[in-house]
Design a protein around this motif. Structure first.
Motif, PDB file in Angstrom:
ATOM      1  N   UNK A  30       0.669  -1.461   0.148  1.00 25.27           N
ATOM      2  CA  UNK A  30       0.225   0.086  -0.028  1.00 25.27           C
ATOM      3  C   UNK A  30       0.899   1.244   0.058  1.00 25.27           C
ATOM      4  N   UNK A  31       2.118   1.094  -0.199  1.00 25.11           N
ATOM      5  CA  UNK A  31       3.076   2.239   0.003  1.00 25.11           C
ATOM      6  C   UNK A  31       3.338   2.627  -1.430  1.00 25.11           C
ATOM      7  N   UNK A  32       3.249   4.172  -1.669  1.00 26.87           N
ATOM      8  CA  UNK A  32       3.628   4.830  -2.918  1.00 26.87           C
ATOM      9  C   UNK A  32       4.692   5.622  -2.593  1.00 26.87           C
ATOM     10  N   UNK A  43      16.351  -4.597  -2.285  1.00 26.05           N
ATOM     11  CA  UNK A  43      15.097  -3.972  -2.283  1.00 26.05           C
ATOM     12  C   UNK A  43      14.286  -4.962  -2.607  1.00 26.05           C
ATOM     13  N   UNK A  44      12.741  -4.956  -2.088  1.00 25.68           N
ATOM     14  CA  UNK A  44      11.830  -5.880  -2.602  1.00 25.68           C
ATOM     15  C   UNK A  44      10.570  -4.615  -2.775  1.00 25.68           C
ATOM     16  N   UNK A  45      10.142  -4.681  -3.880  1.00 25.47           N
ATOM     17  CA  UNK A  45       8.983  -3.538  -4.277  1.00 25.47           C
ATOM     18  C   UNK A  45       7.835  -4.159  -4.219  1.00 25.47           C
ATOM     19  N   UNK A  46       6.852  -4.015  -3.429  1.00 24.59           N
ATOM     20  CA  UNK A  46       5.340  -4.518  -3.450  1.00 24.59           C
ATOM     21  C   UNK A  46       4.431  -3.481  -3.613  1.00 24.59           C
ATOM     22  N   UNK A  47       4.886  -2.268  -3.641  1.00 26.42           N
ATOM     23  CA  UNK A  47       4.099  -1.150  -3.786  1.00 26.42           C
ATOM     24  C   UNK A  47       4.342  -0.350  -4.955  1.00 26.42           C
ATOM     25  N   UNK A  48       4.345   0.813  -5.002  1.00 23.32           N
ATOM     26  CA  UNK A  48       4.615   1.446  -6.211  1.00 23.32           C
ATOM     27  C   UNK A  48       5.679   2.712  -6.112  1.00 23.32           C
ATOM     28  N   UNK A  49       6.686   2.876  -6.795  1.00 25.41           N
ATOM     29  CA  UNK A  49       7.935   3.566  -6.723  1.00 25.41           C
ATOM     30  C   UNK A  49       7.759   4.483  -8.141  1.00 25.41           C
TER      31      UNK A  49
END
Length: 131
Positions: A30-32, A43-49
């Protein structure tokens, strides 16, 4: 100060700095984030960068992960989406749920059946400084 105490302090300082380098970064579902990530170990991205990964050891984009920006890392594994150029000094893997739009530069590329890719591929030696 005794030599033993100085040696113990120096060893503690070395252990601390190597421990700090091994802490992974997680961007939750749920992180942007708007901005760039510089010099991350893992780094593991499950949200939006919304920005670039300027330099990383390993990068994993989970199925819910999205990167709108360019990536430079040692290894990249993509289950989610990247809209931008990806440069990896070792390898790039696009899994069957992965979608990439942009230029790929790496020594080793693996694309699973079902993955979606649109762009240009450059194979060969890649350095973190190359564009």
């Amino acid at each position: 100060m005794s030599n033993e105490l100085m040696a113990a302090k120096l060893a503690n300082k070395r252990n601390k700095s190597s421990a700090e380098q091994t802490i992974p970064t997680l961007i939750g579902k749920d992180c942007v984030i708007h901005g760039n990530i510089n010099h991350a170990y893992a780094i593991r991205v499950e949200g939006t960068l919304m920005g670039d990964v300027v330099e990383a050891g390993s990068l994993i984009i989970g199925e819910s992960g999205v990167i709108n920006g360019n990536v430079k890392a040692k290894t990249v594994i993509i289950f989610g989406h990247i809209n931008g150029d990806v440069s990896a000094t070792d390898s790039i893997e696009i899994k069957n749920s992965g979608k990439v739009s942009g230029k790929l530069s790496t020594q080793i590329l693996a694309v699973e059946r079902g993955a979606v890719y649109d762009g240009k591929i450059v194979m060969g030696h890649v350095s973190m400084d190359s564009e």
